[in-house]
Design a protein around this motif. Structure first.
Motif, mmCIF file in Angstrom:
data_model
loop_
_atom_site.group_PDB
_atom_site.id
_atom_site.type_symbol
_atom_site.label_atom_id
_atom_site.label_comp_id
_atom_site.label_asym_id
_atom_site.label_seq_id
_atom_site.Cartn_x
_atom_site.Cartn_y
_atom_site.Cartn_z
ATOM 1 N N ALA A 180 -8.812 -1.677 9.526
ATOM 2 C CA ALA A 180 -8.083 -0.466 9.898
ATOM 3 C C ALA A 180 -7.330 -0.692 11.193
ATOM 4 O O ALA A 180 -6.273 -0.130 11.411
ATOM 5 C CB ALA A 180 -9.059 0.694 10.032
ATOM 6 N N THR B 94 1.385 4.311 10.762
ATOM 7 C CA THR B 94 2.117 4.999 9.710
ATOM 8 C C THR B 94 1.787 4.459 8.324
ATOM 9 O O THR B 94 2.292 4.927 7.351
ATOM 10 C CB THR B 94 3.625 4.834 9.946
ATOM 11 N N ALA B 95 0.916 3.478 8.254
ATOM 12 C CA ALA B 95 0.567 2.998 6.919
ATOM 13 C C ALA B 95 -0.892 2.582 6.904
ATOM 14 O O ALA B 95 -1.385 2.050 7.881
ATOM 15 C CB ALA B 95 1.452 1.816 6.543
ATOM 16 N N PRO B 96 -1.576 2.827 5.819
ATOM 17 C CA PRO B 96 -2.972 2.379 5.757
ATOM 18 C C PRO B 96 -2.992 0.867 5.547
ATOM 19 O O PRO B 96 -1.976 0.294 5.191
ATOM 20 C CB PRO B 96 -3.516 3.094 4.516
ATOM 21 N N ASP C 102 -3.021 -2.640 4.129
ATOM 22 C CA ASP C 102 -2.714 -3.212 2.831
ATOM 23 C C ASP C 102 -3.986 -3.822 2.258
ATOM 24 O O ASP C 102 -4.643 -4.592 2.928
ATOM 25 C CB ASP C 102 -1.654 -4.304 3.039
ATOM 26 N N VAL D 57 -4.338 -7.479 2.805
ATOM 27 C CA VAL D 57 -4.680 -7.898 4.166
ATOM 28 C C VAL D 57 -6.181 -7.839 4.351
ATOM 29 O O VAL D 57 -6.808 -8.747 4.875
ATOM 30 C CB VAL D 57 -3.994 -6.994 5.208
ATOM 31 N N ALA E 34 1.982 -9.393 4.074
ATOM 32 C CA ALA E 34 1.624 -7.976 4.131
ATOM 33 C C ALA E 34 2.408 -7.237 5.208
ATOM 34 O O ALA E 34 1.842 -6.544 6.043
ATOM 35 C CB ALA E 34 0.121 -7.820 4.373
ATOM 36 N N THR F 42 -7.662 6.118 10.653
ATOM 37 C CA THR F 42 -6.880 5.420 9.637
ATOM 38 C C THR F 42 -7.696 5.213 8.375
ATOM 39 O O THR F 42 -7.208 5.410 7.257
ATOM 40 C CB THR F 42 -6.435 4.053 10.160
ATOM 41 N N GLN F 43 -8.943 4.835 8.556
ATOM 42 C CA GLN F 43 -9.771 4.595 7.386
ATOM 43 C C GLN F 43 -9.981 5.873 6.585
ATOM 44 O O GLN F 43 -9.895 5.898 5.368
ATOM 45 C CB GLN F 43 -11.116 4.029 7.832
ATOM 46 N N ARG F 44 -10.253 6.960 7.317
ATOM 47 C CA ARG F 44 -10.519 8.221 6.611
ATOM 48 C C ARG F 44 -9.279 8.719 5.890
ATOM 49 O O ARG F 44 -9.344 9.264 4.801
ATOM 50 C CB ARG F 44 -10.976 9.278 7.601
ATOM 51 N N GLY G 86 -1.587 6.696 -1.989
ATOM 52 C CA GLY G 86 -2.238 5.435 -1.644
ATOM 53 C C GLY G 86 -1.535 4.774 -0.469
ATOM 54 O O GLY G 86 -1.978 3.766 0.061
ATOM 55 N N GLY G 87 -0.437 5.347 -0.062
ATOM 56 C CA GLY G 87 0.291 4.864 1.111
ATOM 57 C C GLY G 87 0.306 5.936 2.164
ATOM 58 O O GLY G 87 -0.730 6.482 2.498
ATOM 59 N N SER G 88 1.497 6.315 2.633
ATOM 60 C CA SER G 88 1.539 7.284 3.725
ATOM 61 C C SER G 88 1.508 8.738 3.280
ATOM 62 O O SER G 88 1.506 9.625 4.122
ATOM 63 C CB SER G 88 2.822 7.095 4.547
ATOM 64 N N TYR H 208 -0.575 11.007 2.686
ATOM 65 C CA TYR H 208 -1.981 11.368 2.774
ATOM 66 C C TYR H 208 -2.295 12.726 2.157
ATOM 67 O O TYR H 208 -3.341 12.890 1.546
ATOM 68 C CB TYR H 208 -2.478 11.314 4.226
#
Lengths: 308, 330, 559
Positions: B33, B39-41, B43, B46, C138, C431-433, C466-468, C470
């Motif tokens: 994390a 702005t992005a979770p 990948d 990664v 990535a 971020t994880q949540r 699955g991206g931004s 949320y």
């Protein structure tokens, strides 16, 4: 501040001063109390502590505003001290004095609870180590060494990291659980020196069990360092809570604690210093008073002065 | 005797490292994390790559074993968040930590000892009472609060000292001249003063008490009765006692400067080990966390050893009141 | 009569003072550089970047530093117009032309050189695209390049970009997102290890500045390349200095120990900067907007709808209960604006006339009651079927502004009987949540490119699941408007489509759009020609100047 709250404030101030003075008068005859009150700072310390306890208990009557009410976020933001807001307002237009009063409740409760856990645990472990000696002592004291080897903030941060959504009471317990090491060493030293004394030997000869001997004979005589340690621990936990709040762990918003008030006000330090000044002063005053009282206790309970 | 102490100390360090290892691996929030931008979770590729490369997908006991083996070879691992071997990251912080701790302790010792002695000599007179209250107040301040105030007053308003940072990045990014050494001292002033002042207040209180203790010792009274000049008796014995007790306190207090200085290091942007440790915990950077725990525990254990040895060396008749020693040290 | 100890103490104090005085005075005595190309600019930065390798980093500081080290093929002009190619400035590419509707040909400037002397060739451009596109690297920019089919080299100075489809911002996509990388230095680094590669800590670029050193946790230093083919930068040295605490960084600039702070963030800081005699404050349009996102799916289970927020009217009611204008006034003063939708004031689609939900607590209360949320048990909090209208607001501990907003919102919700608890957690946990959908609401910030298309698609359409995206918001109508707006050939045709799209999303209220921060940069007065491009303040640093008669000590130091 309304007329009513001014009145309650003055009553609290006078009550604190008078209570201490009365206590002093009533105990003039007793040697130990005389030694306790020998220095002026101890009386002052006790008065200040009493004052804070009174306003904490009587918070609903002392505080002129709801501590969480954002009175007017546009016009009353970061207002300096005035007659209406005697300690000013903070960045969210909440009355600083009301928050200090309610914060006293939270901070003092946290500090007392944490110190209680710490002292209780420390006493138990120290007594066991000092009384049983040999391998029990070895194992326990090594455990204490391990505990001391890791810095507290480290452990607490990791605990908060481990436990998602840690309830605040558990955090306080953890603070207590990481603060007992010093007390245990103290108690161990006292118990070690006491266990060879006549009254202990006699009690054991009469067939009293270990627990009884420890709790009814040894510990009461080891009370001095335990009490002093307790007074100092409360101060330490109070400071620790402030540090944790600054790092972002602490009493959850919107409830005030002196620590999180400093943290919230840190960004406005330059244009609204009163938002950090007063909670900081409050913490300092209470810790000072606790140290002063601890000094007095130490003098009062010093066994060498007893003999003289 | 000493050998036994060393063995026990090693065992303690081992226990600490194991404990920390287990704890940090159980924490939620993967190091992945930390790699993601806001702005992005992260990948998923990664994350998969990271876990494979650092062996995070193996079982906990296996990771632990690999860690111990690496440790035996002096390899402290690789930091995910700093992109450097952990040993380098820590080595970079060591000089800064030592400088800060050293300066703070020096200030602590000089000012505290001086004050304590001065107060004891004028016990219960006005200077003693005033100084006693001042030291009491300073000792009770939250250090990070003091840091912010000092920064405001001396850094911004009076512009006497630099606002944060360990050096002037233009002239002295490294210490390569006497001038740069002075520059480092100048930057060290405020953070060391913050830590040192609070420490000095504590030391002053402690030394005053210790010296007043000595003043009533039998041998001092005897010497006085024998007609030895008062000043000499008091000074010599009191100083010796004070020094020894301070050294003991030093041994116990040094570790706390290492990681207790976290808040100071953050506020003053001082790149020391405490700050490294906290940021690593927040980033779930496992290797750095366990390595700093290792370092911290080694220092603590060493400090204890040193303190014990010195006490043993001291004259056993010079009693130090254990009450004060222990409570102040914790 | 002083005792020996006291005398010793006095001597030590005196010595310390002398040393301090020496340090300060010696600072002044060093002198050396004179002329038009001296100048040192110290930037009081906050967060240290993990790596300087362009595709691997979305970090703000890394972006600013990479602007000086690596060149793009071309870059937007001050107007930040992203449609067509007229407003773009040539950088690495000297000229370009269209070779068919889907093919763009770039002719590289033959003067461009990597800092180790090797010329920059089209092979580098091809290598760069492949790297950015490689899933092993990535790169967060990868999604923005998806409409480019390939990049190849025709000869050593000609690169060919082929697209999959025609759309108005083809040129923008081809040049804006990628910084050209040195193939000869990076080819040997395994793609999966790019994020941790040594190159990222010692980059070699082709830009106006050269990398000098990186003192870990302290500073990064760059020096001007006097042979830079587009003109020697006037300021000789750039230093980024890292201070974790924003307030301390601001204080550094105010105390004249740094020259630049590109974002002052709070209105108090802006005021302090305006009062400081040696600083000039430059406002520029911000490219970030912040919003309170509602999780439309259940907390922790994206297959189920959220018991509270799946209901559109509840969301609308919550939005209407918040006095956004007052919140902005309180927290940001003049330096923030209420956004008329998910956009920052940088975007050309900004239009205060766009229809938004009004601030109307009465209507909010009525809507909630109408949907069964009433205070049945008299505890001050509405409830329905025994479940209270209570939720958590997730904020990272790193942003003081968002934490302040969380408290303000908490109080606003309390006013209509809704209980909000604040969860302040570390950034990595946030971020994880967010990624796993384990949240009720969260205050998020989104940075914009100068083009609205890619950002909005990534954050508010199904492509962002699955991206931004949320909140997991999906509206077919909204996506239709957005697709048509992106495909519209001119801004005039796109404008009404964007407006309709924004009005749709405002009516659906998947989030409360809280503020768009205006940026204020504080720069030392002596610096001239301060050009700040709103999408990237550091992009034009090489044009800033310090005239020779205004040099101060920092500038003159020779090393």
């Amino acid at each position: 501040m309304t007329l009513g709250t001014w009145f309650v404030l003055f009553v609290a101030l006078i009550l604190a001063a008078e209570a201490v003075r009365a206590l002093r008068q009533r105990t003039l005859a007793r040697e130990r109390w005389r030694r306790f009150f020998r220095h002026r700072t101890t009386s002052w310390g006790l008065s200040i502590l009493t004052f804070f306890v009174i306003i904490a208990v009587a918070a609903p009557f002392v505080a002129p505003f709801d501590p969480n009410a954002q009175l007017d976020i546009v016009r009353l933001k970061n207002v300096g001290p005035s007659w209406t807001f005697i300690l000013g307002t903070d960045v969210l237009s909440r009355d600083v004095w009301s928050r200090i009063v309610w914060g006293a409740r939270v901070s003092l409760r946290v500090a007392t609870l944490g110190a209680l856990v710490a002292v209780a645990l420390g006493t138990l472990v120290g007594a066991a180590a000092g009384y049983y000696r040999r391998w029990v002592d070895g194992v326990l004291m090594r455990g204490v060494d391990v505990g001391l080897a890791l810095p507290r903030i480290f452990i607490l941060l990791m605990a908060v990291a481990l436990w998602d959504g840690l309830p605040f009471t558990v955090l306080v317990l953890l603070i207590g659980l990481t603060s007992w090491f010093g007390t245990s060493r103290l108690v161990r030293a006292e118990v070690l020196s006491l266990r060879g004394r006549d009254f202990v030997v006699a009690a054991r000869a009469l067939g009293a069990g270990d627990g009884r001997v420890i709790f009814r004979h040894v510990l009461p005589n080891a009370a001095a360092p335990i009490i002093v340690s307790a007074a100092l621990s409360v101060g330490n936990v109070l400071l620790l809570e402030a540090s944790l709040s600054f790092l972002g762990i602490g009493v959850p918003p919107p409830w005030p604690s002196w620590g999180n008030m400093i943290a919230d006000g840190a960004t406005s330090l330059y244009n609204a210093p009163w938002t950090t000044l007063f909670p900081g002063l409050a913490i300092s005053l209470v810790v000072m008073s606790l140290n002063a009282v601890a000094d007095g206790l130490r003098e009062a309970l010093d066994p060498r002065e007893d003999a003289a | 005797m000493l050998v036994r102490r060393l063995v026990v100390s090693a065992a303690i360090v081992f226990a600490v490292v194991t404990l920390v290892f287990i704890l940090i691996h159980l924490a939620p929030g993967t190091p992945c994390a930390g790699f993601a931008g806001e702005t992005a979770p992260p990948d998923p590729l990664v994350c998969r790559d990271l876990t494979q490369r650092f062996g995070l997908d193996r079982s906990l006991p296996e990771q632990y074993w690999r860690y111990l083996v690496a440790l035996a070879h002096g390899d402290l691992g690789y930091s995910f968040s700093l992109h450097r071997p952990v040993r380098d990251a820590i080595a970079e912080t060591v000089p800064f930590t030592l400088q800060l701790a050293g300066a703070a302790l020096l200030l602590d010792f000089l000012v505290g000892l001086g004050l304590g002695i001065y107060q004891a000599r004028r016990v219960n007179r006005l200077p003693d009472v005033v100084l006693g209250n001042i030291t009491l107040f300073i000792y009770s301040l939250p250090t990070f609060w003091l840091a912010l105030i000092l920064l405001l007053v001396f850094g911004e308003k009076l512009r006497l000292f630099p606002v944060g940072g360990p050096n002037d990045p233009i002239i002295c990014p490294t210490i390569d001249s006497a001038f740069c050494a002075l520059d480092r001292l100048w930057h060290l002033a405020l953070p060391a003063a913050t830590l040192g002042l609070v420490g000095a207040a504590g030391t002053a209180r402690f030394q005053r008490a210790a010296m007043l203790d000595v003043a009533s010792e039998d041998y001092v009274r005897t010497a006085r009765a024998k007609g030895v000049p008062e000043r000499r008796v008091v000074l010599v014995h009191q100083l010796r006692n004070a020094l020894l007790s301070f050294i003991t306190r030093f041994g116990l207090a040094f570790p706390f400067l290492l990681t207790g200085a976290v808040l100071i290091e953050t506020i003053f942007a001082w790149p020391g080990m405490g700050r490294l440790a906290v940021e690593a915990i927040l980033a779930r950077d496992y290797p750095v966390v366990t390595a700093t725990a290792l370092m911290a525990s080694i220092v603590v254990v060493l400090g204890n050893l040193v303190a014990d040895v010195l006490l043993g060396v001291a004259d056993p008749r010079l009693r130090v009141r254990s009450t004060d020693l222990e409570t102040i040290a914790t | 009569m002083l005792s020996a100890m006291q005398r010793r103490l006095h001597t030590i104090a005196f010595l310390f003072l002398i040393m301090a005085a020496l340090a300060v005075s010696a600072c002044e005595r060093r002198g050396g550089c004179t002329g038009a190309n001296c100048g040192t600019l110290v930037n009081a930065a906050v967060a240290e970047p993990p790596t300087l390798l362009p595709p691997s980093s979305e970090d703000i500081a890394a972006n600013d530093i990479d602007e000086q080290l690596f060149l793009k093929l071309a870059d937007v002009g001050m107007s930040t117009n992203t449609v067509g190619d007229e407003d773009f400035q040539p950088l690495l590419a000297q000229t370009w032309e269209w070779d068919g509707p889907l093919t763009l040909v770039f002719h590289l400037d033959p003067r461009a050189r990597w800092q180790d002397g090797t010329p920059v060739t089209a092979a580098d451009v091809e290598f760069t695209f492949n790297a950015y596109n490689d899933s092993a690297v990535a790169s967060p920019y990868r999604a923005k390049l998806k409409r480019i089919a390939s990049v190849t080299q025709r000869d050593s100075l000609t690169a060919v970009v082929r697209f999959r489809e025609r759309y108005p911002e083809m040129f923008y996509d081809a040049v804006y997102h990628m910084r050209v990388l040195p193939a000869h230095l990076l080819r040997s680094v395994p793609r999966g290890e790019w994020k941790t590669a040594a190159f990222g800590r010692q980059p070699v670029g082709d830009g106006p500045y050269r990398f000098v050193r990186w003192q870990a946790a302290q500073s990064i230093e760059l020096v001007a390349d006097s042979t830079f083919f587009l003109g020697r930068p006037a300021i000789r040295r750039l230093i980024w200095r890292f201070t974790p605490n924003l307030q301390v960084a601001v204080t550094q600039v105010l105390a004249d120990q740094a020259d630049v702070r590109e974002q002052l963030v709070t209105p108090e800081n802006v005021q302090r900067a305006r009062d400081a005699k040696q600083l000039t404050v430059y406002p520029f349009r911000g490219n970030v907007y912040t919003y309170l996102a509602f999780n439309l799916r259940a907390n922790g289970d994206t297959s189920k709808p959220n018991p509270i927020f799946a209901d559109r009217d509840v969301r609308r009611a919550l939005s209407m209960a918040v006095d956004r204008a007052s919140l902005v006034k309180s927290a940001l003063g003049d330096i923030g604006k209420v956004p008329p939708g998910p956009m920052s004031s940088l975007l050309w689609i900004w239009d205060p006339e766009i229809r938004q939900l009004p601030y109307d607590t009465a209507q909010a209360a009525r809507l909630l009651s109408a949907h069964g949320w009433r205070d049945h048990d008299g505890d001050g909090v509405r409830d329905k079927n025994g479940q209270p209208l209570e939720f958590h607001i997730l904020v990272p501990t790193t942003s003081a502004l968002r934490r302040q907003y969380a408290r303000l919102l908490q109080e606003q919700f309390r006013g209509i009987g809704v209980k909000a608890d604040i969860d302040e957690v570390e950034f990595s946990v946030v971020t994880q949540r967010l990624g796993s959908g384990k949240f009720d609401t969260s205050i998020l910030s989104r940075g914009n490119d100068p083009s609205p298309g890619s950002g909005i698609t990534q954050t508010w359409t199904r492509a962002g699941f699955g991206g931004s995206n949320y909140p997991r918001y999906y509206s077919a109508e909204f996506e239709r408007f957005v697709d048509r707006a992106i495909a519209a050939p001119t801004r005039e045709q796109a404008r009404p489509l964007w407006r309709s799209a924004m009005e749709t999303i405002n009516a659906d209220a998947p989030a409360i759009f809280l503020y768009s921060l205006e940026n204020f940069a504080a720069v030392h007065k002596r610096v001239e020609n301060v050009q700040i491009r709103p999408d990237s303040w550091a992009a034009l640093l090489r044009t800033w100047r310090i005239p020779p008669d205004r040099l101060i000590d920092r500038d003159r130091v020779e090393r």
